[in-house]
Design a protein around this motif. Sequence first.
Motif, PDB file in Angstrom:
ATOM      1  N   ILE A 284      -7.190   5.230   7.088  1.00 62.14           N
ATOM      2  CA  ILE A 284      -6.252   4.632   6.540  1.00 62.14           C
ATOM      3  C   ILE A 284      -6.584   3.996   5.334  1.00 62.14           C
ATOM      4  N   TYR A 285      -5.981   4.223   4.223  1.00 60.87           N
ATOM      5  CA  TYR A 285      -6.502   3.520   2.645  1.00 60.87           C
ATOM      6  C   TYR A 285      -5.066   2.738   2.507  1.00 60.87           C
ATOM      7  N   TYR A 286      -5.479   1.358   2.612  1.00 59.63           N
ATOM      8  CA  TYR A 286      -4.286   0.451   2.388  1.00 59.63           C
ATOM      9  C   TYR A 286      -4.627  -0.369   1.079  1.00 59.63           C
ATOM     10  N   PHE A 287      -3.446  -0.109   0.307  1.00 60.38           N
ATOM     11  CA  PHE A 287      -3.407  -0.825  -1.104  1.00 60.38           C
ATOM     12  C   PHE A 287      -2.647  -1.767  -1.172  1.00 60.38           C
ATOM     13  N   ALA A 288      -2.779  -3.051  -1.910  1.00 60.27           N
ATOM     14  CA  ALA A 288      -1.794  -4.052  -2.221  1.00 60.27           C
ATOM     15  C   ALA A 288      -1.586  -3.590  -3.564  1.00 60.27           C
ATOM     16  N   ILE A 289      -0.215  -4.199  -4.094  1.00 61.25           N
ATOM     17  CA  ILE A 289       0.323  -4.076  -5.326  1.00 61.25           C
ATOM     18  C   ILE A 289       0.518  -5.335  -5.805  1.00 61.25           C
ATOM     19  N   PHE A 290      -0.084  -5.668  -6.949  1.00 58.27           N
ATOM     20  CA  PHE A 290       0.067  -6.911  -7.499  1.00 58.27           C
ATOM     21  C   PHE A 290       0.688  -6.698  -9.074  1.00 58.27           C
ATOM     22  N   ASP A 291       1.180  -7.596  -9.354  1.00 57.13           N
ATOM     23  CA  ASP A 291       1.550  -7.502 -10.963  1.00 57.13           C
ATOM     24  C   ASP A 291       0.151  -8.359 -11.704  1.00 57.13           C
ATOM     25  N   LYS A 292       0.378  -8.217 -12.937  1.00 51.09           N
ATOM     26  CA  LYS A 292      -1.029  -8.803 -13.846  1.00 51.09           C
ATOM     27  C   LYS A 292      -1.060 -10.245 -13.540  1.00 51.09           C
ATOM     28  N   ARG A 293       0.021 -10.913 -13.050  1.00 45.99           N
ATOM     29  CA  ARG A 293      -0.203 -12.426 -12.934  1.00 45.99           C
ATOM     30  C   ARG A 293      -0.736 -12.629 -11.769  1.00 45.99           C
ATOM     31  N   GLY A 294      -0.755 -11.614 -10.688  1.00 47.25           N
ATOM     32  CA  GLY A 294      -1.490 -11.612  -9.451  1.00 47.25           C
ATOM     33  C   GLY A 294      -0.285 -11.919  -8.081  1.00 47.25           C
ATOM     34  N   GLN A 295       0.753 -11.827  -8.513  1.00 44.07           N
ATOM     35  CA  GLN A 295       1.970 -11.714  -7.562  1.00 44.07           C
ATOM     36  C   GLN A 295       1.898 -10.603  -6.542  1.00 44.07           C
ATOM     37  N   HIS A 296       1.958 -10.615  -5.317  1.00 44.04           N
ATOM     38  CA  HIS A 296       1.809  -9.574  -4.543  1.00 44.04           C
ATOM     39  C   HIS A 296       3.320  -8.929  -4.697  1.00 44.04           C
ATOM     40  N   ILE A 297       3.461  -7.675  -4.821  1.00 45.08           N
ATOM     41  CA  ILE A 297       4.567  -7.046  -4.954  1.00 45.08           C
ATOM     42  C   ILE A 297       4.860  -5.961  -3.993  1.00 45.08           C
ATOM     43  N   GLY A 298       3.981  -5.413  -3.064  1.00 42.12           N
ATOM     44  CA  GLY A 298       4.254  -4.645  -2.000  1.00 42.12           C
ATOM     45  C   GLY A 298       2.812  -3.974  -1.683  1.00 42.12           C
ATOM     46  N   MET A 299       2.922  -2.998  -0.791  1.00 41.07           N
ATOM     47  CA  MET A 299       1.958  -2.222  -0.298  1.00 41.07           C
ATOM     48  C   MET A 299       2.075  -0.728  -0.337  1.00 41.07           C
ATOM     49  N   ILE A 300       1.056   0.094  -0.342  1.00 42.44           N
ATOM     50  CA  ILE A 300       1.110   1.388  -0.284  1.00 42.44           C
ATOM     51  C   ILE A 300      -0.154   1.655   0.824  1.00 42.44           C
ATOM     52  N   ASP A 301       0.109   2.826   1.582  1.00 41.80           N
ATOM     53  CA  ASP A 301      -0.828   3.200   2.443  1.00 41.80           C
ATOM     54  C   ASP A 301      -0.915   4.868   2.523  1.00 41.80           C
ATOM     55  N   LEU A 302      -2.146   5.292   2.627  1.00 40.57           N
ATOM     56  CA  LEU A 302      -2.273   6.902   2.749  1.00 40.57           C
ATOM     57  C   LEU A 302      -3.205   6.891   3.857  1.00 40.57           C
TER      58      LEU A 302
END
Length: 190
Positions: A72-90
């Motif tokens: 599983i490839y886990y990806f965190a989503i951050f905005d450019k200020r470093g706020q954690h927005i969510g996650m995606i996984d493949l």
Amino acid sequence: MKYNLRLHFQTQRLIIRPLEKNDYHSWYNGYSNSKPAQYKYDKGQLDLLEKTESWFYTLVRNQQEAIKEDDIYYFAIFDKRGQHIGMIDLKTLSRDNFQWAELGYFIHNQFWRRGYAYEALVEIVAQAQQILHFHRIEAHVNLDNEPSQKLLEKVGFHFECIRKGFIFENGQWTDHFVYYLNTHNNDISS
């Protein structure tokens, strides 16, 4: 097949990459600042009492191991200020002659309706082809989850079928729509 890849991607507004140990506070704030559940498929505010830094380090290590094993490839989503927005996984469903993965995603509800999910999914699907070499990506969606269905279609996914009794959730086997995208057929939205 094991991959030693650079899995850090940027879009106009987002940074998409695996979680790292120093992401704890941003990750924690993303969850702790969530609003109460907004609809049926939104988990809303979660109990974070046991989600300590030590617990998070174990999570990061487990996710990194899953990536190394091509599971599983886990990806965190951050905005450019470093706020954690969510996650995606493949999740790798099959390699060899298939190159097939399953997609999952969520955006913290305090960041909804800003186009972050669309922006992140378009990027991760493109990278799934270019870097991870997936040909077919599937997403499994509850029959009444219209926002997710519309998002997938906007990204370029196509409805394929209904899988009956496909996933055990809420104490019963439930039907799900299957959406798919073949990355080598240029289905990807631009």
